[in-house]
Scaffold this motif. Sequence first.
Motif, PDB file in Angstrom:
ATOM      1  N   ALA A 287      28.291   6.977 -32.418  1.00  0.00           N
ATOM      2  CA  ALA A 287      28.029   7.993 -32.154  1.00  0.00           C
ATOM      3  C   ALA A 287      29.390   9.126 -33.437  1.00  0.00           C
ATOM      4  O   ALA A 287      29.775   9.069 -34.752  1.00  0.00           O
ATOM      5  CB  ALA A 287      27.310   9.543 -31.823  1.00  0.00           C
ATOM      6  N   ARG A 290      30.965   5.795 -36.149  1.00  0.00           N
ATOM      7  CA  ARG A 290      30.252   4.895 -37.081  1.00  0.00           C
ATOM      8  C   ARG A 290      29.553   3.684 -37.674  1.00  0.00           C
ATOM      9  O   ARG A 290      30.113   3.438 -38.695  1.00  0.00           O
ATOM     10  CB  ARG A 290      29.872   6.089 -38.213  1.00  0.00           C
ATOM     11  CG  ARG A 290      30.119   7.430 -37.089  1.00  0.00           C
ATOM     12  CD  ARG A 290      28.837   8.512 -37.698  1.00  0.00           C
ATOM     13  NE  ARG A 290      27.437   8.249 -38.501  1.00  0.00           N
ATOM     14  CZ  ARG A 290      26.769   8.081 -38.179  1.00  0.00           C
ATOM     15  NH1 ARG A 290      26.593   8.533 -37.085  1.00  0.00           N
ATOM     16  NH2 ARG A 290      25.272   7.940 -38.860  1.00  0.00           N
ATOM     17  N   THR A 292      28.077  -0.048 -37.955  1.00  0.00           N
ATOM     18  CA  THR A 292      26.886  -0.369 -38.877  1.00  0.00           C
ATOM     19  C   THR A 292      25.931  -2.220 -38.049  1.00  0.00           C
ATOM     20  O   THR A 292      24.677  -1.903 -38.343  1.00  0.00           O
ATOM     21  CB  THR A 292      27.202  -0.642 -39.781  1.00  0.00           C
ATOM     22  OG1 THR A 292      28.183  -2.069 -40.336  1.00  0.00           O
ATOM     23  CG2 THR A 292      27.487  -0.081 -40.917  1.00  0.00           C
ATOM     24  N   ASP A 312      23.784   9.917 -32.038  1.00  0.00           N
ATOM     25  CA  ASP A 312      23.247  10.248 -33.435  1.00  0.00           C
ATOM     26  C   ASP A 312      23.897   8.448 -33.771  1.00  0.00           C
ATOM     27  O   ASP A 312      24.853   8.158 -33.925  1.00  0.00           O
ATOM     28  CB  ASP A 312      24.628  10.801 -34.391  1.00  0.00           C
ATOM     29  CG  ASP A 312      23.908  10.397 -35.505  1.00  0.00           C
ATOM     30  OD1 ASP A 312      23.037   9.616 -36.170  1.00  0.00           O
ATOM     31  OD2 ASP A 312      24.622  11.245 -36.623  1.00  0.00           O
ATOM     32  N   TRP A 313      22.999   8.066 -33.331  1.00  0.00           N
ATOM     33  CA  TRP A 313      23.779   5.658 -34.229  1.00  0.00           C
ATOM     34  C   TRP A 313      22.760   5.658 -34.935  1.00  0.00           C
ATOM     35  O   TRP A 313      23.002   4.187 -35.574  1.00  0.00           O
ATOM     36  CB  TRP A 313      22.252   5.549 -32.888  1.00  0.00           C
ATOM     37  CG  TRP A 313      20.611   5.896 -32.334  1.00  0.00           C
ATOM     38  CD1 TRP A 313      20.601   6.724 -31.677  1.00  0.00           C
ATOM     39  CD2 TRP A 313      20.213   5.015 -33.782  1.00  0.00           C
ATOM     40  NE1 TRP A 313      19.010   7.088 -32.853  1.00  0.00           N
ATOM     41  CE2 TRP A 313      18.281   6.215 -33.343  1.00  0.00           C
ATOM     42  CE3 TRP A 313      19.586   4.424 -34.313  1.00  0.00           C
ATOM     43  CZ2 TRP A 313      17.343   5.797 -34.073  1.00  0.00           C
ATOM     44  CZ3 TRP A 313      18.145   4.170 -35.231  1.00  0.00           C
ATOM     45  CH2 TRP A 313      17.243   4.626 -34.707  1.00  0.00           C
ATOM     46  N   SER A 315      24.145   5.282 -38.099  1.00  0.00           N
ATOM     47  CA  SER A 315      24.472   4.244 -38.291  1.00  0.00           C
ATOM     48  C   SER A 315      24.538   3.230 -38.601  1.00  0.00           C
ATOM     49  O   SER A 315      24.155   2.026 -39.200  1.00  0.00           O
ATOM     50  CB  SER A 315      26.055   4.763 -38.027  1.00  0.00           C
ATOM     51  OG  SER A 315      26.184   4.369 -36.644  1.00  0.00           O
TER      52      SER A 315
END
Length: 560
Positions: A287, A290, A292, A312-313, A315
């Motif tokens: 999170a 970010r 990839t 928030d995963w 990315s």
Amino acid sequence: MTGSVVTLRSGVVSAHVDTFAARGLPPRELQPAFLFDRPELAYPERLNCVTEFVDRHVAEGRGDRIAILAPGGLHWTYADLAAEINRIANVFTGALGLVPGNRVLLRAPNNPTMVAAYLAVIKAGGIVVATMPLLRARELGQIVDKAEIALALCDDRLTDELTKTAASSRYLTRVVTFAELKTLARDASADFAAVDTARDDVCLFGFTSGTTGEPKCTMHFHRDLLAICDAYARNVLKPTPDDRFIGSPPLAFTFGLGGLVLFPLRVGASTVLVEKASPGDLLPAIATFRPTICFTAPTAYRAMIPLLGDHDWRSLRKCVSAGEALPKATFDAWQAATGLKLMDGIGATEMLHIFISAPEEAIRPGATGKPVPGYEAKVIGADGEDLAPGTPGRLAVRGPTGCRYLDDERQRKYVVDGWNVTGDTYVCDADGYFWYQARNDDMIVSAGYNIAGPEVEAALLAHPAVAEAGVVGQPDPERGMIVKAYVVPKPDVTVTPALVVELQAFVKDEIAPYKYPRDIAFVPQLPRTETGKLQRFALRERAAREAGAGPATETAKAAE
């Protein structure tokens, strides 16, 4: 120990002054066949791989791109990383007296200094021997003695065990802490000309993880470190310079070295290094930074699923799974939760990295994949004969990397007729996909049936009450072995005799009924290595102790 100038078997003159590694290589007839028939795997005779991983980006105008990020606001550009490597290389060859061919032991968690030191050893013509942070003095001593290491570099927080090793070692004479290194490097030059090594000079000793008894030391060349990037990463993972990598494997584990250092650096991408990377730590880091592309083990992906809603995963665009077999239930659950397909792969320390996998568009859930471009694989029988599709047997592979044990008779067992025989049981289907069955020594023979423990584990993991499962054979006077399952229930699950019967019935519905676990024990956790691999040998030892003792309160046996 030093020696005269050495001409390598390729006919190229080695840069090594200390010829220990060249003298420890297996004889040519015991080495595997190596394949370099793809243009991306053609390397010049003189090659120091660090120039390709770092210096090339600076020389070609990409020095201001981010190479490494870490907690605390640290970020190094490629120019920063190059300068740090050069300062440390100057310390190695100056104050610390390193000569090409010397081995240097590294002991640290995943952090930027570890990476800079790792690459500095190689750039200076040395051989890296990276070690897991959790190893104790006795284990470190085995490595030091096997590789005859005189110099070690250690994170200040991990010196205790290494100091004990040095006190009793006839080889290890100097332990330098990161703090000492920082002081020594403060006034060192940020310029250093890479030692003119040969592509076939050894630059890495990789000790196999999870072994018992005398450790096995694998030997890898400068070209090998590039080959895993130009075979697997280029053709299967397909990263771009804009990718950002993150993951949990230690850098001493070649899965971590490739996924968190070599693959990003090869294409000029960036990597995030976090010292604590449990599932509960990895998601907050995702999170924050970010990334990839993520590299971790199947167990970690499964553990992260219930935590995804808190972080928030999104990315992430690619997730690589290796280190142990990926159960289809975990693949399905991760895809259902994220929309992402886990990219399974099998590698080995002997092979350096992944050699069977599949790009996202060609994934077959449950299958490991096909041979990575540049590699060949087949399934062979007990006498080395090729087996027909659909027939389980021993996995054999060859390619641009392969097994070279340091002065070890076990080389004769791993390499057979030029093929690396990995110790895994596989089935190859008619389309060329390889399906994992078990480690060769994890096959359970019960009443004449061959049963693969990981297959039973995968069936158990599909049940909503099961968090983790480990399956082994337990000695049994009637059947020879029975299938014994050790199950970690999910936190909200109440363990009852009825649950045992439910799990047994569930497995019978998922796979052939004769494979069901006749004994189930509920445990708080499973034994694992530092790299996350299930230690089935520990479960086998426990099952053997429990055999004949009868079901304990935590265990219920199936009614016949």
